[in-house]
Design a protein around this motif. Structure first.
Motif, PDB file in Angstrom:
ATOM      1  N   ALA A  89     -15.988   8.782 -32.079  1.00  0.00           N
ATOM      2  CA  ALA A  89     -14.561   8.472 -32.157  1.00  0.00           C
ATOM      3  C   ALA A  89     -14.330   7.027 -32.594  1.00  0.00           C
ATOM      4  N   ARG A  90     -15.107   6.125 -32.022  1.00  0.00           N
ATOM      5  CA  ARG A  90     -14.893   4.698 -32.298  1.00  0.00           C
ATOM      6  C   ARG A  90     -15.396   4.274 -33.668  1.00  0.00           C
ATOM      7  N   TRP A  91     -16.626   4.657 -34.004  1.00  0.00           N
ATOM      8  CA  TRP A  91     -17.266   4.099 -35.182  1.00  0.00           C
ATOM      9  C   TRP A  91     -17.188   4.971 -36.420  1.00  0.00           C
ATOM     10  N   GLN A  92     -16.835   6.234 -36.260  1.00  0.00           N
ATOM     11  CA  GLN A  92     -16.744   7.097 -37.434  1.00  0.00           C
ATOM     12  C   GLN A  92     -15.340   7.645 -37.662  1.00  0.00           C
ATOM     13  N   GLU A  93     -14.510   7.577 -36.633  1.00  0.00           N
ATOM     14  CA  GLU A  93     -13.142   8.062 -36.772  1.00  0.00           C
ATOM     15  C   GLU A  93     -12.107   6.964 -36.595  1.00  0.00           C
TER      16      GLU A  93
ATOM     17  N   GLU B 208     -19.441   6.747 -43.507  1.00  0.00           N
ATOM     18  CA  GLU B 208     -18.136   6.965 -42.890  1.00  0.00           C
ATOM     19  C   GLU B 208     -17.919   6.086 -41.675  1.00  0.00           C
ATOM     20  N   ILE B 209     -18.454   4.876 -41.729  1.00  0.00           N
ATOM     21  CA  ILE B 209     -18.268   3.958 -40.615  1.00  0.00           C
ATOM     22  C   ILE B 209     -16.922   3.263 -40.734  1.00  0.00           C
ATOM     23  N   THR B 210     -16.269   3.059 -39.607  1.00  0.00           N
ATOM     24  CA  THR B 210     -15.003   2.338 -39.571  1.00  0.00           C
ATOM     25  C   THR B 210     -15.155   1.161 -38.619  1.00  0.00           C
ATOM     26  N   TRP B 211     -14.351   0.134 -38.825  1.00  0.00           N
ATOM     27  CA  TRP B 211     -14.358  -0.990 -37.897  1.00  0.00           C
ATOM     28  C   TRP B 211     -13.051  -0.963 -37.127  1.00  0.00           C
ATOM     29  N   PRO B 212     -13.093  -0.576 -35.860  1.00  0.00           N
ATOM     30  CA  PRO B 212     -11.860  -0.462 -35.077  1.00  0.00           C
ATOM     31  C   PRO B 212     -11.180  -1.814 -34.893  1.00  0.00           C
ATOM     32  N   VAL B 213      -9.882  -1.782 -34.815  1.00  0.00           N
ATOM     33  CA  VAL B 213      -9.117  -2.980 -34.506  1.00  0.00           C
ATOM     34  C   VAL B 213      -8.780  -2.915 -33.020  1.00  0.00           C
ATOM     35  N   ASP B 214      -9.401  -3.786 -32.235  1.00  0.00           N
ATOM     36  CA  ASP B 214      -9.219  -3.760 -30.781  1.00  0.00           C
ATOM     37  C   ASP B 214      -8.168  -4.791 -30.378  1.00  0.00           C
ATOM     38  N   ARG B 215      -7.002  -4.311 -30.057  1.00  0.00           N
ATOM     39  CA  ARG B 215      -5.932  -5.188 -29.601  1.00  0.00           C
ATOM     40  C   ARG B 215      -5.786  -5.017 -28.093  1.00  0.00           C
ATOM     41  N   GLU B 216      -6.112  -6.078 -27.368  1.00  0.00           N
ATOM     42  CA  GLU B 216      -6.043  -6.070 -25.913  1.00  0.00           C
ATOM     43  C   GLU B 216      -6.782  -4.856 -25.329  1.00  0.00           C
ATOM     44  N   PRO B 217      -8.056  -4.698 -25.679  1.00  0.00           N
ATOM     45  CA  PRO B 217      -8.804  -3.534 -25.175  1.00  0.00           C
ATOM     46  C   PRO B 217      -9.067  -3.631 -23.682  1.00  0.00           C
ATOM     47  N   CYS B 218      -9.145  -2.489 -23.052  1.00  0.00           N
ATOM     48  CA  CYS B 218      -9.568  -2.393 -21.659  1.00  0.00           C
ATOM     49  C   CYS B 218     -10.786  -1.484 -21.653  1.00  0.00           C
TER      50      CYS B 218
ATOM     51  N   PRO C 214     -37.875   3.244 -16.482  1.00  0.00           N
ATOM     52  CA  PRO C 214     -37.408   2.543 -17.685  1.00  0.00           C
ATOM     53  C   PRO C 214     -35.915   2.815 -17.881  1.00  0.00           C
ATOM     54  N   ARG C 215     -35.218   1.880 -18.487  1.00  0.00           N
ATOM     55  CA  ARG C 215     -33.771   2.024 -18.627  1.00  0.00           C
ATOM     56  C   ARG C 215     -33.271   1.229 -19.827  1.00  0.00           C
ATOM     57  N   TRP C 216     -32.067   1.623 -20.237  1.00  0.00           N
ATOM     58  CA  TRP C 216     -31.437   0.855 -21.301  1.00  0.00           C
ATOM     59  C   TRP C 216     -29.974   0.656 -20.964  1.00  0.00           C
ATOM     60  N   TYR C 217     -29.494  -0.517 -21.313  1.00  0.00           N
ATOM     61  CA  TYR C 217     -28.080  -0.846 -21.165  1.00  0.00           C
ATOM     62  C   TYR C 217     -27.408  -0.671 -22.515  1.00  0.00           C
ATOM     63  N   PHE C 218     -26.386   0.151 -22.527  1.00  0.00           N
ATOM     64  CA  PHE C 218     -25.635   0.413 -23.754  1.00  0.00           C
ATOM     65  C   PHE C 218     -24.183  -0.012 -23.555  1.00  0.00           C
ATOM     66  N   SER C 219     -23.478  -0.156 -24.642  1.00  0.00           N
ATOM     67  CA  SER C 219     -22.050  -0.429 -24.575  1.00  0.00           C
ATOM     68  C   SER C 219     -21.353   0.415 -25.620  1.00  0.00           C
ATOM     69  N   LEU C 220     -20.255   1.029 -25.238  1.00  0.00           N
ATOM     70  CA  LEU C 220     -19.477   1.815 -26.188  1.00  0.00           C
ATOM     71  C   LEU C 220     -18.720   0.915 -27.155  1.00  0.00           C
ATOM     72  N   ARG C 221     -18.664  -0.372 -26.853  1.00  0.00           N
ATOM     73  CA  ARG C 221     -17.983  -1.322 -27.723  1.00  0.00           C
ATOM     74  C   ARG C 221     -18.885  -1.815 -28.854  1.00  0.00           C
ATOM     75  N   SER C 222     -20.173  -1.925 -28.610  1.00  0.00           N
ATOM     76  CA  SER C 222     -21.082  -2.635 -29.502  1.00  0.00           C
ATOM     77  C   SER C 222     -21.613  -1.789 -30.653  1.00  0.00           C
ATOM     78  N   PRO C 223     -21.488  -2.278 -31.895  1.00  0.00           N
ATOM     79  CA  PRO C 223     -22.081  -1.543 -33.015  1.00  0.00           C
ATOM     80  C   PRO C 223     -23.599  -1.524 -32.945  1.00  0.00           C
ATOM     81  N   TYR C 224     -24.214  -2.598 -32.429  1.00  0.00           N
ATOM     82  CA  TYR C 224     -25.672  -2.630 -32.323  1.00  0.00           C
ATOM     83  C   TYR C 224     -26.161  -1.594 -31.316  1.00  0.00           C
TER      84      TYR C 224
END
Length: 239
Positions: A124-128, A87-97, A7-17
């Motif tokens: 770091a992304r979602w709380q800071e 303490e959730i934040t919404w990052p501003v992604d400008r030209e992300p890599c 079994p496996r899961w696909y995650f993304s460090l970008r996605s809030p879901y």
């Protein structure tokens, strides 16, 4: 005979879901995260896209509409409130890599610290509100974890890690992924935050029991529950 894939899961460090799915599993079923394979997904940059094209792989990525972007902002606030996350934040992604963070995850995994890296990167992304596409941020995360800051922060410049990352993205395409979080066990696939619980039940062998307990409403007495025509959509997508 080919061995059965775990079994496996696909995650993304970008996605809030994906972040919410991770938190829900950590809070309620940490044993699941210890027994399934973790596989990353991200939108590739030009170099990774070139490597994928060489293998004949095209990822199902489409540009997000402005309306969907605003919806996800609203939906994320609701989901955070439901989970007591103030303490959730919404990052501003400008030209992300996104290779910067996800290839760093591969490097951290080589040291047996991939899961800790995911936790730190999500925090770091979602709380800071930090930019995880910034190599300096990755270097700080690596340092906090006692990992090689130079190797992790420059992972996107490492040709071998690039190839390994492209191979993982190609695997996602072969698995039929079209959004995250995405879970697979056997032939069954589960997409979205609201499919975490069914996936866990499937792993635990209790899916049939849960389904048997559910009773469908009688259309004659619950006409208000009948869906209107058309596709109502799905809120647990890649985000």
């Amino acid at each position: 005979m080919a061995s059965k894939r775990p079994p496996r899961w696909y995650f993304s460090l970008r996605s809030p879901y994906s972040w919410f799915a991770y938190r829900d599993l950590m809070a309620e079923h940490p044993e699941v995260l210890d027994t399934i394979d973790w596989l990353p997904f991200w939108e590739p940059d030009q170099e990774t896209a070139r490597l994928l094209a060489q293998e004949g792989v095209t990822l199902p990525i489409v540009a997000m509409s402005r309306a969907k972007n605003f919806y996800i902002l609203q939906d994320t606030r609701r989901l955070a409130t439901e989970r007591g996350l103030t303490e959730i934040t919404w990052p501003v992604d400008r030209e992300p890599c996104w290779e910067v963070a996800h290839l760093a995850w591969i490097a951290a995994g080589d040291e047996g610290r991939g899961k800790e890296f995911v936790a730190a990167a999500y925090r770091a992304r979602w709380q800071e509100g930090r930019n995880i596409s910034d190599p300096a941020v990755i270097a700080e995360i690596a340092g906090d974890l006692g990992l090689d800051a130079q190797r992790l922060s420059t992972a996107s410049q490492d040709a071998e890690l690039r190839k390994r990352g492209a191979a993982l993205l190609a695997e996602s395409a072969h698995d039929g992924l079209f959004g995250v979080p995405f879970f697979i066990t056997g032939r069954d696939k589960y997409w979205g935050l609201d499919r975490v619980a069914p996936f866990v039940r499937a792993l635990q062998g209790t899916a049939g029991t849960a389904a048997a307990k559910a009773t469908a409403p009688d259309p004659a007495t619950h006409a208000d529950l009948l869906p209107a025509g058309g596709d109502a959509g799905h809120a647990g997508g890649c985000g």
